[in-house]
Scaffold this motif. Structure first.
Motif, PDB file in Angstrom:
ATOM      1  N   GLY A 152      18.328  -5.046  -0.303  1.00  0.00           N
ATOM      2  CA  GLY A 152      16.972  -5.548  -0.446  1.00  0.00           C
ATOM      3  C   GLY A 152      16.377  -5.326  -1.817  1.00  0.00           C
ATOM      4  N   HIS A 153      16.633  -4.187  -2.414  1.00  0.00           N
ATOM      5  CA  HIS A 153      16.027  -4.011  -3.708  1.00  0.00           C
ATOM      6  C   HIS A 153      16.620  -4.925  -4.779  1.00  0.00           C
ATOM      7  N   PRO A 154      17.962  -4.992  -4.900  1.00  0.00           N
ATOM      8  CA  PRO A 154      18.495  -6.020  -5.809  1.00  0.00           C
ATOM      9  C   PRO A 154      17.952  -7.403  -5.465  1.00  0.00           C
ATOM     10  N   GLU A 155      17.779  -7.658  -4.188  1.00  0.00           N
ATOM     11  CA  GLU A 155      17.255  -8.961  -3.780  1.00  0.00           C
ATOM     12  C   GLU A 155      15.867  -9.235  -4.368  1.00  0.00           C
ATOM     13  N   VAL A 156      14.990  -8.235  -4.364  1.00  0.00           N
ATOM     14  CA  VAL A 156      13.666  -8.532  -4.916  1.00  0.00           C
ATOM     15  C   VAL A 156      13.760  -8.815  -6.413  1.00  0.00           C
ATOM     16  N   TYR A 157      14.735  -8.230  -7.068  1.00  0.00           N
ATOM     17  CA  TYR A 157      14.905  -8.579  -8.470  1.00  0.00           C
ATOM     18  C   TYR A 157      15.533  -9.946  -8.636  1.00  0.00           C
TER      19      TYR A 157
ATOM     20  N   GLY B  70      16.064   3.719  -1.810  1.00  0.00           N
ATOM     21  CA  GLY B  70      15.383   4.678  -0.941  1.00  0.00           C
ATOM     22  C   GLY B  70      13.870   4.656  -1.051  1.00  0.00           C
ATOM     23  N   HIS B  71      13.304   3.994  -2.106  1.00  0.00           N
ATOM     24  CA  HIS B  71      11.844   4.011  -2.192  1.00  0.00           C
ATOM     25  C   HIS B  71      11.191   3.184  -1.081  1.00  0.00           C
ATOM     26  N   HIS B  72      11.991   2.420  -0.362  1.00  0.00           N
ATOM     27  CA  HIS B  72      11.434   1.735   0.810  1.00  0.00           C
ATOM     28  C   HIS B  72      11.486   2.625   2.036  1.00  0.00           C
ATOM     29  N   MET B  73      12.089   3.801   1.881  1.00  0.00           N
ATOM     30  CA  MET B  73      12.369   4.623   3.066  1.00  0.00           C
ATOM     31  C   MET B  73      11.775   6.019   2.958  1.00  0.00           C
TER      32      MET B  73
HETATM   33 CU   LIG Z   1      12.475  -1.957  -3.945  1.00  0.00          CU
END
Ligand SMILES: [Cu+2]
Ligand code: HEM
Ligand SMILES: [Cu+2]
Lengths: 228, 219, 613
Positions: free
Chosen positions: C304-309, C353-356
Motif C-alpha cells: 500500500g505505501h509504494p502504491e500511494v507513491y 508500518g506507519h499505517h499500523m
Molecule cells: Cu503510507
C-alpha cells in the motif's frame, strides 16, 4: 549482452533474428524492424525479451516473498510448530526430490551453454531431460501429497496444512508451468521449427531463465517448510 | 484549528496536545513560507513579453542546505516523539484496577474482576458498554476482540488502540476529571460500526467506592 | 515478414487497419492511452457519483435522498404523495427477495448502513485502482513514454494491448460486484480481515470475492504494463536520449513501473490468501484457526505505501514538466529531482508500518517506522523547494495546465505537511482513523494526483487529439474545482481534530460529534459543487475532442520530443527516429534565439565562464 561492434552496423537483421520464436506477447515486431532497431540507444545493453523476462521473474520473486513472509509470520507466531498430532512431513523423500530438481537446474545450465554453438540435437536432449526431471519432481510431490491427504492433512485442516499446501502448491504450479513451457519449446525444436536457430534462440533462453527461478526457489521453501 | 480538540482529561492528553501544537505551529509556518513564496513568485514573475528569464539549472549548495535542514528537523521531531509514545504504549505503570474490554459486533463487553482482582472467578461482573473507573488512578485495560478488529477510542483520553481477535493488549490510562465520556469504535467492524459506542464513567473517589459497594454488595 | 524491410521507414502504412484493430484491439500505444483515458474518465464519474450519495448521508444522516426518497407526507401520514412514494409503497409490499436493487440498498431512499460501507469501499477502490492508476499510469504512461523518448511504440505492443484488456476485465468484474446478492464489498479499500475474511461478519459474500478477483486481474494488467514501460525506457530511447536527458515525467513513470512491478505481486499474494480464507476454509487471517489478522495489514501496507507513491509520482513528474514549460525556465535541480524520486522509491518499502501504529503491532516497531516515515518526507520537501526554485525568476504563463500544476504543488504541500502529524506516533494515536486521515488522503490524491491529471490532460490534449482544449471552460473548471476542493477537504482536518471517526455512517449518533453537523453539511454542499464542476471538465474534453480549435504541432513551445511529432502523431509516431542533443528543459538558454530549444535541435547553447551550460 553487449553487442559486438561489427554487428552494430547491421543491427537491423540481427535484431530481427532475435525476436523470433518468442511468445507472441513478447513479440515486438509490429513495425517490421522499424521500431526495434531504429529506436533505442544504439548500444542497448540487454535484449528486450530477456529484460522483460528478468522483470517478470522479479515480480514472481515478490509474489513468493509475500507468501514466504506470511509463512514466517504465522510459523513464528505459533506456540507449537508443528502443531501436535500432525503427520510428519516426508523430509527424506523430499530431500531426494530436491536433489532431482537441483539436478534439473544443472542439466538446464549445461543445455544453455550449448546454445551458443548451437548443438541442436544436444540441446533438444538437454531440454528433454530437464523437463523429464521436472516432471519426476512433480510426480514425487504429487505422490507425497496424496499420502498426506490420506492422513487427513489438508489445506484447511489447520494452519500447518494451510501454509504447507500454499507454499508448496504455489511452487508446484510454477514447476508445472515451467515443464509445460519446456515441453513446448522442446517439441518445436524437435519439429525443426524455424523459430530457433544458431543466432536466434532467445525463446529457449527465456524458458531456461524461468526454469532457474523455479529451481532456485525450491531449496528456500524446502528449508523453511520441511525443517522445524 | 486546534481549538476543536475535545477536552483532555488524561495525564498524557496534555502532552499529546503539546506535540500537536508544536507540529501545528511548525507546519503552519512552513506552509505560509512556501505558499507566500509561491504567490510572491507568481506575481513578481508573471508573464511579460520579453522578460529576462534567469537561466539556471539549480544550485547544489541550496539543495544540500534544504535537504539537511528538513532531514534534521524531521529526525529531531521523531526522536522527541519517541519518549511519549513509549510512555503511552510501551510502559505500564503499576495499578490495582484492571478491567477487561472486549470488542464484539457491535458492543464493548466490559468485564470487572471483582474484589478478588482475578478474572474468571465467581465475582466477575460483566456488562456491555459501561466502563467505570476511579479518577486519578492508573487503570489497566486488557483489550480483546471477539470477532473482528475494533478500535478502542476515547477522544478525551487521547487514547486509541485496535482490539485484535486472538490477542490481549494491555493499555493504561489515568483520568483526572470525573464525568461521563464516550468510547466510540474507531475501526470499521461491519454495518453496525457506526453507533458502536460505550460510555466511560470516571468516578470521584467516593463515587467509585459507592459504585463498587453497589456492584459487589456481599463484600 | 518479408515486407518488414520495406516497411521499416514508412510505418505510417500500418495505419490502414480495420475498425477493430484501430479502435478496439489496437496495439498502438496512443490508442491504448486513449482507451485507458476513457476507462478512467468513465470510472471517475462512477466513483464521484458514489461519493455524492455518501456525502448526503453524512450531512443528513438517515434522511431520504432527494428525488428518489419517500416524501415527508408519506413519512408522517402514510399517504403516497409522489411517484416515488408509490414506488416505495409497492416495494415494501413485496417480500425482501423480490425487492428491487435500489430498495434493498436504500430502502425508502435512505442509505442503509451496509450500503454506506459499500459506498466508501467502492469509492476508494474505484478512484485508486480505476481512475488514478489508469489515467496517470495507463494513459499517460502509454502516451508519453514512446513519444517522449523518441521511439515508435512500446517494446511489446501486443502485451500492451493485453494489459489494457485485462484492466477492462478487472473493471467489469468490479462492476458486476454491485449486482450480486449480498451486495458489494463493504470492508474499506483496505479490506482488513477478519471482517473481510468471513461473510458472516458483513453478510457480503460474492461482492468481496469479486473485489479480490478484480484486483488480482488489475495486478496482472499492471505487471504487463510495467514490464513494458521499463523495457521500453531502458531499451528504446532514441539516440542521444541518455537517462539524464529524460524528461522528469519519464523518470517518474519509470520509477512507478518498478514500484508497481514489485509491489503488486505482494498484494496478489495477500488477495490469494484472503480468497483461500473466504472460499477454501483456511485461516491465514483468522486467529482462532492459528492465523494472524495483522499479517494482512503487513502485506497490504507493504504494497500500500509504494502504491500511494504510484499515485503521486507521475503527477510529480508531470507537474515538473509543466512548471518548467510555463515558467520558460529550466527545471531547478533536475538531478536533485531525480534523486528525490529514486529515494522515494527506495524508502517507500520501509515505511509501511506507519499505517499500523495503533494496530497492535509491537510499539517498538512503531518507533522505527516513525523515523523512516519522517525521512521519506524529505524527498517530497526537496521536490517542493525545487518547484519553487523553478518559478523563481521565470516568465510565468498562467495557462490552464499551469494553473492545475500550481494547484498540484500547493495542495501537495498541505497533504505532505499533514502527513507529518500522523508520522509522529503520539499524535497519530489521536488522529488515526479520523477524518484527519481522510483530509490527508484527499490533499495528496485529489489535490496531488487529480490536479496532476487535469494538468496532464489539458497539457497534452492538443497532441493527443489534434485540437486545443477550450481554455475558457478550462479556467472556469479549474477555479471552481480549486475553491470547492478546499472547501470540501480542508474542514475535514477540523473534523479530525475534533475526533470525528472515518467510516461512520451517522456522526449524529455521538454526543461529541453533534457540534459538527453544520460543518458536515457545509462539506457536503462543497462536495456537490466539486462533483458538478467535473461535468464541466468532462464536457470540455469531449466537446473539444471534436469541435476544438485545430492544434499546431507545438502549441506550448515546449522542448520535449513528443512536440516534434505530427499532430496527432500517426501510427509509428515519427517520420524518422529523432536524435537527441539536449536535456528536456533548456528554456531561454543563452545563445539561442527562441525562448525554447527542442531536444532534437542541433543548435548549441553558449556556455558561460564557469563552464556551466
Ligand atoms: Cu503510507
Ligand atoms: C510527505 C510525506 C507523507 C507522510 C509523512 C505521510 C504519512 C502518512 C501516515 C503516517 C499515514 C497513516 C495515518 C494513519 O492511518 O494513522 C498516511 C496515510 C495515508 N497516506 Fe500519507 N504520507 C505522506 C505522503 C503521502 C502521499 C504522497 C500519498 C499519496 C499520494 C499519501 C497517501 C496516503 C493515503 C491514501 C493514506 C491513508 C490510507 C488509509 O488508511 O486508507 N501519503 N500517510
Ligand atoms: Cu467498529
Amino acid at each position: 549482452m553487449a553487442k559486438p561492434a561489427e554487428e552494430k552496423a547491421d543491427n537491423l537483421t540481427i535484431e530481427k533474428d532475435v525476436g523470433q520464436g518468442l511468445p507472441p506477447i513478447l513479440d515486438d515486431d509490429s513495425f517490421g524492424n522499424g521500431n526495434r532497431s531504429n529506436g533505442g540507444d544504439s548500444d542497448r545493453p540487454i535484449n528486450s525479451a530477456v529484460l522483460a523476462m528478468l522483470l517478470f521473474i522479479g515480480a514472481e520473486v515478490m509474489f513468493f516473498a509475500g507468501i514466504i513472509g506470511a509463512f514466517i509470520v504465522l510459523r513464528f507466531g505459533a506456540n507449537d510448530w508443528p502443531p501436535p498430532g500432525q503427520p510428519r512431513l516426508p523430509v527424506v523423500v523430499t530431500g531426494i526430490n530436491t536433489a532431482i530438481l537441483l539436478l534439473s537446474g544443472l542439466t538446464m545450465f549445461k543445455t544453455k551453454r550449448l546454445l551458443k554453438d548451437w548443438h541442436r540435437e544436444k540441446i533438444l536432449h538437454g531440454l528433454t531431460i530437464t523437463a523429464l526431471l521436472g516432471a519426476l519432481f512433480l510426480a514425487v510431490q504429487g505422490f507425497e501429497w496424496t499420502r498426506l491427504l490420506g492422513f487427513g492433512f489438508t489445506l484447511s485442516s489447520n494452519i500447518y496444512g494451510t501454509v504447507f499446501y500454499t507454499l508448496i502448491g504455489c511452487h508446484a504450479l510454477h514447476v508445472l508451468g515451467a515443464v509445460i513451457w519446456l515441453t513446448i519449446v522442446a517439441s518445436r525444436l524437435r519439429m525443426n521449427s524455424p523459430a530457433y536457430s544458431a543466432n536466434n534462440h532467445v525463446g529457449i533462453k527465456l524458458s531456461g531463465m524461468y526454469w532457474y527461478l523455479v529451481v532456485a526457489l525450491w531449496p528456500v521453501l524446502y528449508g523453511l517448510v520441511y525443517f522445524n | 484549528m486546534l481549538d476543536w480538540l475535545p477536552p483532555s482529561i488524561s495525564t498524557v492528553g496534555g502532552e499529546i496536545d503539546k506535540f500537536f501544537y508544536v507540529i501545528y505551529y511548525i507546519t503552519t509556518v512552513v506552509f505560509f513560507l512556501v505558499a507566500g513564496t509561491m504567490i510572491y513568485f507568481l506575481i513578481r514573475y508573471r508573464y511579460k513579453e520579453g522578460r529576462e528569464v534567469k537561466y539556471t539549472h539549480g544550485n547544489t549548495t541550496l539543495e544540500i542546505i534544504w535537504t539537511v535542514v528538513t532531514l534534521v528537523a524531521l529526525i529531531v521531531l521523531a526522536l522527541v516523539s519517541k519518549p511519549l509514545w513509549s510512555k503511552i504504549k510501551q510502559e505500564l505503570p503499576p495499578s490495582s484496577t484492571v478491567v477487561q474490554v472486549t470488542g464484539k459486533q457491535f458492543n464493548w463487553e466490559i468485564l470487572y474482576p471483582g474484589p478478588d482482582g482475578m478474572f474468571g472467578t465467581e465475582d466477575d461482573y460483566q456488562i456491555d458498554n459501561l466502563l467505570h473507573v476511579p479518577v486519578n488512578q492508573v487503570v489497566h485495560i486488557k483489550l480483546k476482540a471477539l470477532d473482528v478488529i475494533h478500535s478502542f477510542f476515547v477522544p478525551v483520553l487521547r487514547l486509541k488502540q485496535d482490539a485484535l481477535p486472538g490477542r490481549e493488549i494491555m493499555m493504561w490510562f489515568e483520568a483526572n476529571k470525573p464525568g461521563e465520556y464516550e468510547i466510540p469504535c474507531a475501526e470499521l467492524c461491519g454495518f453496525g460500526h457506526s453507533g458502536m459506542l460505550g460510555k466511560l464513567i470516571v468516578h470521584s473517589a467516593e463515587d467509585y467506592d459507592a459504585w463498587v459497594k453497589s456492584t459487589w454488595p456481599e463484600n | 515478414m518479408s515486407e518488414a524491410a520495406a516497411v521499416k521507414d514508412t510505418p505510417i502504412e500500418h495505419a490502414h487497419q480495420g475498425f477493430l484493430k484501430t479502435y478496439i484491439f489496437s496495439t498502438d500505444h496512443k490508442m491504448i492511452a486513449k482507451q485507458f483515458l476513457l476507462l478512467g474518465l468513465v470510472m471517475l464519474m462512477l466513483g464521484g457519483g458514489l461519493v455524492m450519495l455518501l456525502r448526503w448521508q453524512l450531512a443528513y444522516p438517515d434522511k431520504p435522498l432527494p428525488l428518489i426518497g419517500i416524501s415527508e407526507t408519506y413519512m408522517e401520514t402514510g399517504e403516497t404523495e409522489t411517484a416515488m412514494d408509490r414506488y416505495w409503497d409497492e416495494q415494501f409490499s413485496k417480500p425482501e427477495k423480490e425487492q428491487s436493487w435500489i430498495a434493498t440498498r436504500m430502502p425508502a431512499g435512505v442509505i442503509s448502513p451496509n450500503f454506506y460501507n459499500t459506498l466508501f469501499t467502492m469509492h476508494a477502490t474505484i478512484m485508486i485502482f480505476f481512475v488514478v492508476m489508469p489515467i496517470l499510469v495507463g494513459c499517460f504512461g502509454n502516451f508519453l513514454i514512446p513519444l517522449m523518448i523518441g521511439t515508435r511504440d512500446m517494446a511489446f505492443p501486443v502485451l500492451n494491448m493485453l494489459s489494457f484488456w485485462v484492466a477492462v476485465v478487472s473493471g467489469v468484474i468490479i462492476l458486476i460486484g454491485f449486482f450480486v446478492p449480498g451486495g458489494h464489498a463493504a470492508t474499506g479499500w483496505t479490506a482488513y480481515p477478519p471482517l473481510s475474511a468471513d461473510p458472516t461478519w458483513t453478510g457480503v459474500d460474492w461482492g468481496q470475492n469479486l473485489w479480490c478477483f478484480s484486483l488480482i486481474f488489475l495486478g496482472i494488467s499492471s505487471m504487463m504494463g510495467s514490464i513494458n514501460y521499463i523495457t521500453t525506457i531502458i531499451n528504446m530511447r532514441a539516440p542521444g536520449m541518455t537517462f539524464m536527458r529524460l524528461p522528469l515525467t519519464i523518470w517518474s513513470l519509470f520509477i512507478v513501473a518498478i514500484l508497481l512491478l514489485l509491489a503488486l505481486p505482494v498484494l496478489t499474494s495477500a488477495l490469494a490468501m484472503l480468497l483461500f480464507d473466504r472460499m477454501a476454509g483456511t485461516s491465514f487471517f483468522n486467529a482462532s484457526g492459528g492465523g494472524d489478522p495483522l499479517l494482512w495489514q503487513h502485506l497490504f501496507w507493504f504494497f500500500g505505501h509504494p502504491e500511494v507513491y504510484v499515485l503521486i509520482l507521475p503527477a510529480m513528474g508531470i507537474g515538473s514538466e509543466i512548471l518548467s514549460v510555463f515558467s520558460r525556465k529550466p527545471i531547478f535541480g533536475y538531478h536533485a529531482m531525480v534523486y528525490a524520486m529514486v529515494s522515494i522509491a527506495g524508502l517507500g518499502w520501509i515505511v509501511w508500518g506507519h499505517h499500523m501504529f495503533q494496530s497492535g503491532m509491537n510499539p517498538a516497531l512503531g518507533t522505527t517506522f516513525m523515523i523512516s516515515t519522517m525521512v521519506i518526507a524529505v524527498p517530497s520537501a526537496i521536490k517542493t523547494f525545487n518547484w519553487l526554485g523553478t518559478l523563481w525568476g521565470g516568465n510565468i504563463q498562467f495557462t490552464v495546465p499551469m494553473l492545475n500544476a500550481l494547484a498540484f504543488v500547493s495542495m501537495f504541500v498541505i497533504g505532505g505537511l499533514s502527513g507529518i502529524y500522523m508520522a509522529s506516533t503520539p499524535v497519530d494515536i489521536f488522529i488515526h482513523d479520523t477524518y484527519y486521515i481522510v483530509a490527508h488522503i484527499h490533499y495528496v490524491v485529489f489535490g496531488g494526483s487529480l490536479f496532476g491529471i487535469f494538468a496532464a490532460i489539458t497539457f497534452w490534449f492538443p497532441k493527443m487529439f489534434g485540437r486545443m482544449l477550450g481554455s475558457k471552460l478550462g479556467k472556469i473548471h479549474f477555479w471552481i474545482t480549486f475553491a470547492a476542493f478546499n472547501c470540501t477537504f480542508f474542514p475535514m482536518h477540523i473534523l479530525g481534530v475534533g475526533g470525528h471517526m472515518r467510516r461512520i455512517a451517522n456522526p449524529l449518533q455521538y454526543e461529541f460529534l453533534q457540534q459538527f453537523e453544520g460543518l458536515n453539511i457545509f462539506i457536503t454542499m462543497s462536495a456537490f459543487t466539486l462533483g458538478m464542476a467535473q461535468l464541466i471538465f468532462i464536457f470540455n474534453v469531449f466537446y473539444s475532442m471534436f469541435k476544438g480549435k485545430k492544434a499546431e504541432d507545438n502549441p506550448w513551445k515546449a522542448n520535449t520530443v513528443e512536440w516534434t511529432a505530427a499532430t496527432p502523431p500517426p501510427h509509428g509516431n515519427f517520420a524518422e527516429i529523432p536524435t537527441i542533443y539536449h536535456g528536456p528543459y533548456e528554456y531561454n538558454a543563452p545563445g539561442i534565439d527562441e525562448d525554447y530549444l527542442p531536444q532534437t535541435s542541433q543548435a548549441t547553447i553558449a556556455t558561460d565562464g564557469n563552464g556551466k551550460q
